[in-house]
Design an enzyme around this catalytic site. Structure first.
Site, PDB file in Angstrom:
ATOM      1  N   ASP A  10       0.997  -1.098   0.109  1.00  0.00           N
ATOM      2  CA  ASP A  10      -0.020   0.114  -0.112  1.00  0.00           C
ATOM      3  C   ASP A  10       0.866   1.078   0.045  1.00  0.00           C
ATOM      4  OD1 ASP A  10      -2.348   1.750   0.112  1.00  0.00           O
ATOM      5  OD2 ASP A  10      -2.163   1.774   2.374  1.00  0.00           O
ATOM      6  N   SER A  11       0.209   2.476  -0.260  1.00  0.00           N
ATOM      7  CA  SER A  11       1.002   3.733  -0.218  1.00  0.00           C
ATOM      8  C   SER A  11       1.487   3.875   1.362  1.00  0.00           C
ATOM      9  CB  SER A  11       0.339   4.661  -0.612  1.00  0.00           C
ATOM     10  OG  SER A  11      -0.776   5.141   0.329  1.00  0.00           O
ATOM     11  N   CYS A  73      -4.363  -1.849  -1.825  1.00  0.00           N
ATOM     12  CA  CYS A  73      -4.647  -0.253  -2.144  1.00  0.00           C
ATOM     13  C   CYS A  73      -5.584  -0.313  -3.353  1.00  0.00           C
ATOM     14  CB  CYS A  73      -3.025   0.188  -2.459  1.00  0.00           C
ATOM     15  SG  CYS A  73      -3.153   1.835  -3.112  1.00  0.00           S
ATOM     16  N   GLU A 152      -3.136   8.309   8.548  1.00  0.00           N
ATOM     17  CA  GLU A 152      -1.547   8.041   9.000  1.00  0.00           C
ATOM     18  C   GLU A 152      -1.272   8.622  10.221  1.00  0.00           C
ATOM     19  OE1 GLU A 152       0.989   6.533   7.033  1.00  0.00           O
ATOM     20  OE2 GLU A 152      -0.637   5.828   5.608  1.00  0.00           O
ATOM     21  N   CYS A 184     -11.166   3.051  -0.616  1.00  0.00           N
ATOM     22  CA  CYS A 184      -9.428   3.169  -0.152  1.00  0.00           C
ATOM     23  C   CYS A 184      -9.059   2.475   1.079  1.00  0.00           C
ATOM     24  CB  CYS A 184      -9.090   4.920  -0.230  1.00  0.00           C
ATOM     25  SG  CYS A 184      -7.531   5.237   0.698  1.00  0.00           S
ATOM     26  N   HIS A 186      -7.328   2.893   3.425  1.00  0.00           N
ATOM     27  CA  HIS A 186      -7.216   3.885   4.503  1.00  0.00           C
ATOM     28  C   HIS A 186      -8.535   4.326   5.322  1.00  0.00           C
ATOM     29  CE1 HIS A 186      -2.983   4.809   2.910  1.00  0.00           C
ATOM     30  NE2 HIS A 186      -2.844   5.235   4.173  1.00  0.00           N
TER      31      HIS A 186
HETATM   32  N1  DGL Z   1      -4.727   3.077   0.455  1.00  0.00           N
HETATM   33  C1  DGL Z   1      -4.552   3.681  -0.874  1.00  0.00           C
HETATM   34  C2  DGL Z   1      -5.971   3.223  -1.658  1.00  0.00           C
HETATM   35  O1  DGL Z   1      -6.619   2.141  -1.161  1.00  0.00           O
HETATM   36  C3  DGL Z   1      -3.996   4.905  -1.312  1.00  0.00           C
HETATM   37  C4  DGL Z   1      -4.034   6.278  -0.417  1.00  0.00           C
HETATM   38  C5  DGL Z   1      -3.098   7.370  -0.945  1.00  0.00           C
HETATM   39  O2  DGL Z   1      -2.003   7.257  -0.881  1.00  0.00           O
HETATM   40  O3  DGL Z   1      -3.538   8.243  -1.846  1.00  0.00           O
HETATM   41  O4  DGL Z   1      -6.235   3.642  -2.584  1.00  0.00           O
END
Ligand code: DGL
Length: 271
Positions: A10-11, A73, A152, A184, A186
């Site tokens: 993931d990012s 992600c 984060e 997403c 996150h």
């Molecule tokens: N967690 C990520 C996703 O599911 C990306 C978040 C990001 O870095 O913009 O898209």
């Protein structure tokens, strides 16, 4: 093969939502998790960049002997799942298809909302996949850029988080959806705030749940399930291991893992 780890990327820490579900379903598996914090947010990158990053990270994880990879992600899945599957021979799972199937099963009024990053929203990854399977469903989307840094920082239920969420969710509240995809990884950690704002009439679909079920199915079908011993967890970040450790401990409710810093130069050599 069975003893080899599962790779996740993931990012940042969003993909830990998938790891948490996987640990419940497959507690004996070893985990190698890559968080590309230095190049975050992925949602503001373009497709070519995202393909490069994803291929670099999967190559890195393959050196750690992973038997299967989860692109935990949505943005990287939307941009690069197809390319990654062409490029590597190990099985690779994305988060979008499992979430779409789950959402289609759950909606009664055939109005589904999707919140995601800017890239995933503009790429129309979710509406395209939903329409492919169920053309009559209406899809309403919005992107929520500030959610990633909020997660984060571990500020899941802070007053400011509610304030920002109310703004992003307003158009979706007005569109009478009965199902909302958290597109997403996150956003999974903001479920409480999102659910408080959307109300009990809207079902939240978290891709981490359906993705971990898909992962389990694939692992069993390929005969690579680890049946004995305890799972070990190794984490890598291109950002600050200290910061990652702090939030990861809150999310995982454990400190039973190791974190290592990976320099971008090392990653870039992989492809
Ligand atoms: N967690 C990520 C996703 O599911 C990306 C978040 C990001 O870095 O913009 O898209």
């Amino acid at each position: 093969m069975k003893e080899q780890p599962i790779g996740f990327l993931d990012s940042g820490l969003g993909g830990l939502s998938v790891v948490k579900e996987v640990k419940k379903l497959l507690p004996r598996e070893n985990i190698e998790y890559f968080a590309d914090n230095q190049r975050q947010p992925y949602g503001e990158k373009n497709q070519d960049e995202l393909i490069d990053y994803t291929l670099q990270i999967i190559s890195f994880l393959i050196k750690k002997k992973i038997k299967i990879c989860v692109i935990a992600c949505n943005t990287a899945t939307a941009a690069s799942l197809k390319k990654a599957r062409e490029f590597f021979s190990i099985p690779i799972i994305g988060v979008i298809q499992p979430a779409v199937q789950d959402a289609i099963k759950k909606t009664s009024n055939k109005r589904i909302g999707v919140i995601a990053t800017e890239f995933t929203t503009k790429n129309e990854a979710y509406p395209k996949e939903i329409k492919r399977i169920a053309p009559k469903i209406k899809v309403f989307s919005n992107f929520c850029p500030e959610f990633v840094s909020i997660v984060e920082a571990g500020k899941f239920t802070a007053p400011k988080t509610y304030e920002v969420a109310r703004e992003y969710l307003k158009p979706l509240k007005d569109s009478q959806i009965d199902t909302l995809i958290l597109g997403c990884t996150h956003y999974s950690f903001l479920k409480r705030a999102i659910s408080d704002i959307m109300g009990s009439g809207v079902i939240l679909v978290d891709p981490s749940v359906s993705t971990s079920l898909t992962l389990k199915e694939v692992i069993i079908q390929k005969g690579i399930l680890k049946e004995e011993g305890k799972g070990e967890e190794n984490y890598y970040t291109t950002g600050s291991p200290k910061k990652v450790e702090k939030t990861a401990k809150i999310i995982l409710n454990s400190d039973n893992f190791k974190i290592q810093k990976v320099k971008l130069e090392e990653l870039e050599q992989n492809i």
